[in-house]
Design a protein around this motif. Structure first.
Motif, PDB file in Angstrom:
ATOM      1  N   ASP A  16     -40.449  85.324   3.109  1.00 46.71           N
ATOM      2  CA  ASP A  16     -40.382  84.499   4.319  1.00 46.71           C
ATOM      3  C   ASP A  16     -38.980  84.460   4.923  1.00 46.71           C
ATOM      4  OD1 ASP A  16     -43.081  83.931   4.096  1.00 46.71           O
ATOM      5  OD2 ASP A  16     -42.772  81.989   3.133  1.00 46.71           O
ATOM      6  N   ASN A  17     -38.078  85.250   4.363  1.00 45.54           N
ATOM      7  CA  ASN A  17     -36.682  85.312   4.827  1.00 45.54           C
ATOM      8  C   ASN A  17     -36.001  83.954   4.809  1.00 45.54           C
ATOM      9  OD1 ASN A  17     -36.181  88.222   5.627  1.00 45.54           O
ATOM     10  ND2 ASN A  17     -38.121  87.777   6.657  1.00 45.54           N
ATOM     11  N   GLU A  18     -36.264  83.202   3.748  1.00 43.91           N
ATOM     12  CA  GLU A  18     -35.655  81.879   3.594  1.00 43.91           C
ATOM     13  C   GLU A  18     -34.601  81.853   2.496  1.00 43.91           C
ATOM     14  OE1 GLU A  18     -39.027  79.398   2.830  1.00 43.91           O
ATOM     15  OE2 GLU A  18     -39.682  79.419   4.911  1.00 43.91           O
ATOM     16  N   THR A  19     -34.378  82.972   1.835  1.00 42.10           N
ATOM     17  CA  THR A  19     -33.396  83.012   0.759  1.00 42.10           C
ATOM     18  C   THR A  19     -32.015  83.295   1.334  1.00 42.10           C
ATOM     19  OG1 THR A  19     -32.955  83.895  -1.438  1.00 42.10           O
ATOM     20  CG2 THR A  19     -33.670  85.467   0.222  1.00 42.10           C
ATOM     21  N   VAL A  20     -30.987  82.752   0.697  1.00 39.90           N
ATOM     22  CA  VAL A  20     -29.625  82.975   1.176  1.00 39.90           C
ATOM     23  C   VAL A  20     -28.881  83.989   0.309  1.00 39.90           C
ATOM     24  CG1 VAL A  20     -29.381  80.769   2.348  1.00 39.90           C
ATOM     25  CG2 VAL A  20     -28.792  80.938  -0.066  1.00 39.90           C
ATOM     26  N   SER A  21     -29.425  84.285  -0.865  1.00 39.73           N
ATOM     27  CA  SER A  21     -28.813  85.299  -1.726  1.00 39.73           C
ATOM     28  C   SER A  21     -29.883  85.893  -2.631  1.00 39.73           C
ATOM     29  CB  SER A  21     -27.688  84.700  -2.564  1.00 39.73           C
ATOM     30  OG  SER A  21     -28.209  83.790  -3.499  1.00 39.73           O
ATOM     31  N   ILE A  22     -29.627  87.128  -3.058  1.00 31.31           N
ATOM     32  CA  ILE A  22     -30.531  87.809  -3.972  1.00 31.31           C
ATOM     33  C   ILE A  22     -29.699  88.751  -4.827  1.00 31.31           C
ATOM     34  CG2 ILE A  22     -31.082  89.575  -2.250  1.00 31.31           C
ATOM     35  CD1 ILE A  22     -33.902  89.701  -3.538  1.00 31.31           C
ATOM     36  N   SER A  23     -30.030  88.832  -6.097  1.00 28.05           N
ATOM     37  CA  SER A  23     -29.257  89.688  -6.995  1.00 28.05           C
ATOM     38  C   SER A  23     -29.620  91.160  -6.787  1.00 28.05           C
ATOM     39  CB  SER A  23     -29.522  89.298  -8.453  1.00 28.05           C
ATOM     40  OG  SER A  23     -30.832  89.663  -8.836  1.00 28.05           O
ATOM     41  N   ILE A  24     -28.701  92.004  -7.123  1.00 26.42           N
ATOM     42  CA  ILE A  24     -28.941  93.443  -7.040  1.00 26.42           C
ATOM     43  C   ILE A  24     -30.079  93.815  -7.988  1.00 26.42           C
ATOM     44  CG2 ILE A  24     -27.933  95.705  -7.554  1.00 26.42           C
ATOM     45  CD1 ILE A  24     -25.260  94.540  -6.531  1.00 26.42           C
ATOM     46  N   GLU A  25     -30.142  93.168  -9.122  1.00 25.38           N
ATOM     47  CA  GLU A  25     -31.216  93.419 -10.088  1.00 25.38           C
ATOM     48  C   GLU A  25     -32.584  93.133  -9.463  1.00 25.38           C
ATOM     49  OE1 GLU A  25     -32.747  91.874 -14.466  1.00 25.38           O
ATOM     50  OE2 GLU A  25     -30.907  91.052 -13.630  1.00 25.38           O
ATOM     51  N   ASN A  26     -32.704  92.026  -8.745  1.00 24.09           N
ATOM     52  CA  ASN A  26     -33.981  91.692  -8.113  1.00 24.09           C
ATOM     53  C   ASN A  26     -34.306  92.640  -6.958  1.00 24.09           C
ATOM     54  OD1 ASN A  26     -34.582  89.694  -9.905  1.00 24.09           O
ATOM     55  ND2 ASN A  26     -34.049  88.011  -8.553  1.00 24.09           N
ATOM     56  N   LEU A  27     -33.296  93.078  -6.230  1.00 23.84           N
ATOM     57  CA  LEU A  27     -33.526  94.078  -5.186  1.00 23.84           C
ATOM     58  C   LEU A  27     -34.097  95.349  -5.799  1.00 23.84           C
ATOM     59  CD1 LEU A  27     -30.371  93.751  -2.911  1.00 23.84           C
ATOM     60  CD2 LEU A  27     -32.736  93.217  -2.287  1.00 23.84           C
ATOM     61  N   GLN A  28     -33.533  95.757  -6.934  1.00 25.92           N
ATOM     62  CA  GLN A  28     -34.005  96.959  -7.610  1.00 25.92           C
ATOM     63  C   GLN A  28     -35.441  96.782  -8.095  1.00 25.92           C
ATOM     64  OE1 GLN A  28     -32.251 100.015  -7.949  1.00 25.92           O
ATOM     65  NE2 GLN A  28     -34.372 100.593  -8.367  1.00 25.92           N
ATOM     66  N   LYS A  29     -35.765  95.614  -8.649  1.00 23.97           N
ATOM     67  CA  LYS A  29     -37.126  95.334  -9.108  1.00 23.97           C
ATOM     68  C   LYS A  29     -38.119  95.413  -7.953  1.00 23.97           C
ATOM     69  CE  LYS A  29     -35.967  92.224 -12.941  1.00 23.97           C
ATOM     70  NZ  LYS A  29     -36.092  90.825 -13.409  1.00 23.97           N
ATOM     71  N   LEU A  30     -37.744  94.857  -6.809  1.00 31.48           N
ATOM     72  CA  LEU A  30     -38.621  94.887  -5.639  1.00 31.48           C
ATOM     73  C   LEU A  30     -38.832  96.327  -5.162  1.00 31.48           C
ATOM     74  CD1 LEU A  30     -37.220  91.814  -3.680  1.00 31.48           C
ATOM     75  CD2 LEU A  30     -39.455  91.975  -4.792  1.00 31.48           C
ATOM     76  N   CYS A  31     -37.752  97.092  -5.088  1.00 29.88           N
ATOM     77  CA  CYS A  31     -37.860  98.483  -4.651  1.00 29.88           C
ATOM     78  C   CYS A  31     -38.715  99.298  -5.619  1.00 29.88           C
ATOM     79  CB  CYS A  31     -36.478  99.114  -4.512  1.00 29.88           C
ATOM     80  SG  CYS A  31     -35.560  98.521  -3.083  1.00 29.88           S
ATOM     81  N   ASP A  32     -38.537  99.083  -6.897  1.00 28.18           N
ATOM     82  CA  ASP A  32     -39.326  99.815  -7.896  1.00 28.18           C
ATOM     83  C   ASP A  32     -40.808  99.475  -7.767  1.00 28.18           C
ATOM     84  OD1 ASP A  32     -37.009 100.992  -8.855  1.00 28.18           O
ATOM     85  OD2 ASP A  32     -36.872  99.690 -10.621  1.00 28.18           O
ATOM     86  N   ALA A  33     -41.122  98.197  -7.686  1.00 28.35           N
ATOM     87  CA  ALA A  33     -42.524  97.759  -7.611  1.00 28.35           C
ATOM     88  C   ALA A  33     -43.187  98.236  -6.325  1.00 28.35           C
ATOM     89  CB  ALA A  33     -42.611  96.246  -7.724  1.00 28.35           C
ATOM     90  N   LEU A  34     -42.444  98.216  -5.229  1.00 26.64           N
ATOM     91  CA  LEU A  34     -43.009  98.594  -3.933  1.00 26.64           C
ATOM     92  C   LEU A  34     -42.838 100.086  -3.638  1.00 26.64           C
ATOM     93  CD1 LEU A  34     -41.768  95.479  -1.962  1.00 26.64           C
ATOM     94  CD2 LEU A  34     -44.140  95.998  -2.595  1.00 26.64           C
ATOM     95  N   GLU A  35     -42.218 100.801  -4.575  1.00 27.90           N
ATOM     96  CA  GLU A  35     -41.975 102.243  -4.429  1.00 27.90           C
ATOM     97  C   GLU A  35     -41.324 102.565  -3.080  1.00 27.90           C
ATOM     98  OE1 GLU A  35     -46.013 103.556  -5.096  1.00 27.90           O
ATOM     99  OE2 GLU A  35     -45.569 103.918  -7.201  1.00 27.90           O
ATOM    100  N   CYS A  36     -40.211 101.892  -2.839  1.00 26.90           N
ATOM    101  CA  CYS A  36     -39.490 102.085  -1.589  1.00 26.90           C
ATOM    102  C   CYS A  36     -37.987 102.047  -1.861  1.00 26.90           C
ATOM    103  CB  CYS A  36     -39.871 100.988  -0.587  1.00 26.90           C
ATOM    104  SG  CYS A  36     -39.274  99.338  -1.023  1.00 26.90           S
ATOM    105  N   ASP A  37     -37.206 102.267  -0.822  1.00 26.10           N
ATOM    106  CA  ASP A  37     -35.755 102.117  -0.966  1.00 26.10           C
ATOM    107  C   ASP A  37     -35.313 100.927  -0.113  1.00 26.10           C
ATOM    108  OD1 ASP A  37     -35.595 103.023   1.684  1.00 26.10           O
ATOM    109  OD2 ASP A  37     -35.144 105.065   1.071  1.00 26.10           O
ATOM    110  N   LEU A  38     -34.044 100.603  -0.201  1.00 21.77           N
ATOM    111  CA  LEU A  38     -33.533  99.430   0.524  1.00 21.77           C
ATOM    112  C   LEU A  38     -33.747  99.532   2.028  1.00 21.77           C
ATOM    113  CD1 LEU A  38     -30.242  98.414  -1.307  1.00 21.77           C
ATOM    114  CD2 LEU A  38     -32.355  97.116  -1.121  1.00 21.77           C
ATOM    115  N   ASN A  39     -33.725 100.729   2.571  1.00 25.41           N
ATOM    116  CA  ASN A  39     -33.934 100.897   4.014  1.00 25.41           C
ATOM    117  C   ASN A  39     -35.325 100.450   4.452  1.00 25.41           C
ATOM    118  OD1 ASN A  39     -31.372 101.954   4.455  1.00 25.41           O
ATOM    119  ND2 ASN A  39     -32.047 104.015   3.967  1.00 25.41           N
ATOM    120  N   ASN A  40     -36.303 100.555   3.550  1.00 25.11           N
ATOM    121  CA  ASN A  40     -37.649 100.094   3.875  1.00 25.11           C
ATOM    122  C   ASN A  40     -37.820  98.604   3.621  1.00 25.11           C
ATOM    123  OD1 ASN A  40     -38.334 103.075   2.354  1.00 25.11           O
ATOM    124  ND2 ASN A  40     -38.897 102.779   4.482  1.00 25.11           N
TER     125      ASN A  40
END
Length: 64
Positions: A36-60
């Motif tokens: 919902d774009n309500e977070t003010v910070s996110i860890s690099i680890e969580n970004l990586q987990k999201l990208c892995d699960a969604l099979e995408c890169d940060l640009n997507n």
């Protein structure tokens, strides 16, 4: 401002936020805030987990 496009990626995979929470180990309330774009910070680890699960890169996952 960068925005998360998690719901679009989930829709393409026919998956839910609940599935994403279970797949990544990130709590559902945290997934909801991120999606919902309500977070003010996110860890690099969580970004990586999201990208892995969604099979995408940060640009997507994140866009202006």
């Amino acid at each position: 401002m960068l925005r998360f496009y998690i719901d679009e990626l989930l829709k393409k995979k026919n998956k839910t936020r609940y599935w994403l929470s279970k797949e990544t180990g990130i709590s559902y309330p945290a997934i909801k805030k991120i999606a919902d774009n309500e977070t003010v910070s996110i860890s690099i680890e969580n970004l990586q987990k999201l990208c892995d699960a969604l099979e995408c890169d940060l640009n997507n996952l994140l866009r202006k």
